[in-house]
Design a protein around this motif. Structure first.
Motif, short mmCIF file in Angstrom:
data_model
loop_
_atom_site.label_atom_id
_atom_site.label_comp_id
_atom_site.label_asym_id
_atom_site.label_seq_id
_atom_site.Cartn_x
_atom_site.Cartn_y
_atom_site.Cartn_z
N GLY A 95 0.84 -1.18 0.00
CA GLY A 95 0.00 0.00 0.00
C GLY A 95 0.88 1.23 0.00
O GLY A 95 2.10 1.15 0.19
N ARG A 96 0.26 2.42 -0.19
CA ARG A 96 1.03 3.66 -0.25
C ARG A 96 0.47 4.66 0.76
O ARG A 96 -0.74 4.75 0.98
N LEU A 97 1.41 5.40 1.36
CA LEU A 97 1.03 6.39 2.39
C LEU A 97 1.82 7.66 2.17
O LEU A 97 3.04 7.63 1.93
N GLN A 98 1.13 8.79 2.25
CA GLN A 98 1.79 10.09 2.23
C GLN A 98 1.24 10.92 3.40
O GLN A 98 0.17 10.62 3.94
N VAL A 99 1.98 11.94 3.78
CA VAL A 99 1.59 12.81 4.89
C VAL A 99 1.55 14.24 4.38
O VAL A 99 2.42 14.67 3.61
N VAL A 132 -4.43 13.97 13.67
CA VAL A 132 -4.17 13.32 12.38
C VAL A 132 -5.46 12.64 11.92
O VAL A 132 -6.09 11.91 12.68
N THR A 133 -5.85 12.89 10.69
CA THR A 133 -6.96 12.17 10.08
C THR A 133 -6.44 11.47 8.82
O THR A 133 -5.72 12.07 8.02
N VAL A 134 -6.76 10.20 8.69
CA VAL A 134 -6.26 9.39 7.59
C VAL A 134 -7.38 9.21 6.56
O VAL A 134 -8.47 8.75 6.90
N VAL A 135 -7.09 9.59 5.33
CA VAL A 135 -8.09 9.57 4.25
C VAL A 135 -7.67 8.55 3.20
O VAL A 135 -6.50 8.54 2.77
N SER A 136 -8.61 7.72 2.77
CA SER A 136 -8.36 6.78 1.68
C SER A 136 -8.74 7.43 0.37
O SER A 136 -9.87 7.88 0.18
N ALA A 160 -2.33 10.88 5.24
CA ALA A 160 -2.49 11.27 6.64
C ALA A 160 -2.35 12.78 6.73
O ALA A 160 -1.28 13.33 6.41
N TRP A 161 -3.42 13.44 7.13
CA TRP A 161 -3.44 14.90 7.23
C TRP A 161 -3.18 15.30 8.69
O TRP A 161 -3.98 14.99 9.57
N ALA A 162 -2.07 15.98 8.95
CA ALA A 162 -1.78 16.51 10.28
C ALA A 162 -2.29 17.95 10.33
O ALA A 162 -1.93 18.78 9.49
N TYR A 163 -3.12 18.26 11.32
CA TYR A 163 -3.75 19.58 11.40
C TYR A 163 -3.91 19.98 12.86
O TYR A 163 -3.86 19.13 13.77
#
Length: 558
Positions: free
Chosen positions: A307-311, A389-393, A377-380
């Motif tokens: 899988g792939r993950l970005q921040v 952090v909210t993780v969006v697919s 993963a959105w850090a806000y």
């Protein structure tokens, strides 16, 4: 007695032999093997258009003749070799046509628009070779003879990527002089115009590059005509019915069709450029540009492993940067309002740690990753001053589930991929400003987005701070902004029952240019349109004291 038994046994053997012989030669209608069950050779025919085919003098396609100046329905008229009736795309030659030397004679032609029922355009010899398989690109030779082009033979690899999480890809330049780009070198580029590799740049006419390895992922490759500031358009999957009729550009802009495609790990691909006939009907060819298409050389297995993950840094302001650490590895830094590079991870659980410039942990979260996931993963900033952090697919395929059962058991799943056809600007919206409990995003002058098959109005309405829209209430959380006219986005402070609400005048509106990453030189006279792709528009920052939020645009495909 002995003789009678012998004759009886002999008769039985002969009957059995006759029965076996009959089974082997029984090719009555309905009993013929179809193409899917035939053993394939390494010889592959590739075309940008549509042709009739003979092999060793045997007609394999339907050779249906359309009378001159007569309009008839475009029926497939299938054969057992071609379900659509004619050769289009790629086709492997069945082994049954090869002689003892592994050779066969192939003829291509088309009776459309001519009184000759067996109009042969080209005839050539093919060679089967498992050590060095070959593709035969039809109608792509360097030289034109009486308005016709012959075949080009191009070898293809049998080698998989050295890293199983990667892909291999190359550029094949088969431009003809009849279309654009003929005589120029070509380069393979990402969606933003950046070169993929030195190895895939400056490829001369009728030559091909080496394969290069890239991380698997969703790409929107471009083919650039070196030294001209121009692009080679992609070949739309259906030339008629699209808006790409002006040399495959949209609405007279310099935005060309380029497919957005997820290239799965282990796959091997060729980006091939050749002559295609636009919007043709019964022999009339109003357009004949060189276009590119993506050909799969080695099909990947189902992706169950990676899988792939970005921040994205929507928390730590400019000048400081956000530290990202995954599973205790090296820490990378991301500037405010920017997305970090994607990281390929093995499926399972992973620990994401967010730090400040000094290394202090601001947030830590465990993320579950499944095969094929594309997560951001959105850090806000949270309301209390901490970092959340909210993780969006991200939906990188544009596939929408229409039915009530996500498993498709009601038959209503829509598997049509609009990113490969309509060139959507597919955009998700997020409200990451803790000081604005609800935000609604609109088009120009507060115009609400509309509902359609691949655009959901409620995906941009009443968005609560730090929360995604409900997957139950909004199963397709995207808005199609439009590849030509779209791109205008405004933000409003909304409240329950009131739409859109009060305009956030201190938040600059987005324009079409915010959805364009190609350099300005590639848009003649400034006539650009928003680029297709998978985007997120997020409202970030604080609205208190002298601080003002702003909207950012993150493009998830390269």
């Amino acid at each position: 007695m002995m003789t009678t038994k012998y004759h009886t046994l002999l008769a039985g053997v002969l009957l059995l032999a006759a029965a076996c012989s009959k089974d082997k030669t029984d090719v009555r209608a309905g009993n013929e093997p179809d193409y899917a069950s035939m053993d394939k050779s390494t010889v592959r025919l590739v075309t940008f258009n549509q042709w009739d085919v003979k092999v060793n003098g045997q007609k394999l396609s339907n050779w249906y003749q359309v009378p001159d100046n007569v309009t008839v329905p475009n029926l497939p008229y299938p054969t057992r070799y071609f379900p659509d009736g004619k050769l289009s795309g790629t086709w492997f030659l069945p082994q049954q046509f090869l002689d003892s030397k592994g050779q066969a004679t192939v003829e291509i032609g088309s009776p459309q628009g001519t009184s000759q029922p067996d109009y042969i355009l080209d005839s050539f010899l093919v060679q089967d070779n498992y050590d060095q398989p070959s593709d035969y690109y039809l109608n792509t030779s360097a030289d034109e003879h009486d308005g016709k082009y012959s075949v080009s033979r191009v070898p293809r690899t049998t080698a998989l990527p050295s890293n199983p999480a990667n892909i291999r890809i190359r550029l094949v330049n088969l431009c003809t002089s009849q279309g654009n780009g003929g005589g120029n070198t070509l380069s393979l580029a990402y969606a933003n115009g950046g070169p993929v590799s030195a190895a895939t740049s400056g490829i001369a006419n009728h030559s091909f590059s080496d394969y290069v390895e890239l991380p698997y992922g969703t790409y929107q490759f471009k083919v650039l005509i070196d030294g001209t500031g121009l692009q080679i358009p992609g070949k739309p999957p259906a030339l008629t019915g699209t808006t790409a009729m002006d040399n495959f550009s949209l609405g007279g802009t310099q935005v060309y069709y380029s497919p957005v495609q997820t290239f799965q790990p282990g796959g091997v691909y060729t980006v091939a450029v050749g002559l295609t006939y636009g919007a043709y009907q019964y022999g009339e060819y109003p357009l004949s540009p060189n276009c590119f298409t993506v050909v799969t050389d080695i099909a990947p297995a189902a992706n169950l492993t990676y899988g792939r993950l970005q921040v994205v840094n929507a928390a730590v302001p400019e000048g400081e940067g956000l530290g990202v650490n995954i599973d205790g590895g090296n820490t990378s830094t991301i500037a405010y309002g920017k997305a970090g590079a994607y990281k390929t991870l093995i499926t399972g659980t992973h620990t994401l740690k967010i730090t400040d410039a000094t290394g202090k942990t601001l947030a830590e979260q465990t993320i579950a990753l499944k095969g094929g996931d594309n997560l951001t993963a959105w850090a806000y900033p949270a309301a209390g001053g901490s970092v959340a952090v909210t993780v969006v697919s991200n939906n990188m395929g544009g596939v929408r589930v229409n039915g009530g059962n996500p498993d498709g058991s009601d038959g209503a799943n829509n598997l049509y991929d609009p990113l490969h056809f309509r060139m959507l600007v597919q955009t998700r919206f997020l409200n990451l400003c803790p000081d604005l409990p609800e935000v609604t995003f609109t088009g120009a002058n507060g115009t609400l987005f509309k509902n359609d098959l691949f655009t959901t109005a409620t995906a941009a309405q009443h968005l609560q701070a730090g929360q995604q829209v409900s997957p139950i209430g909004v199963p397709y959380p995207y808005v199609d902004l439009g590849a030509v006219t779209g791109g205008i986005v405004q933000a409003y402070r909304s409240q329950p029952g009131v739409l859109p609400g009060d305009r956030l005048t201190d938040v600059p509106a987005l324009t079409t240019l915010d959805f364009v990453q190609m350099p300005p030189a590639y848009f003649l006279n400034g006539n650009y349109g928003a680029e297709p792709g998978v985007y997120t528009v997020a409202l970030i920052g604080r609205k208190k004291d002298a601080q003002h939020p702003r909207m950012i645009v993150i493009k998830h495909n390269q």
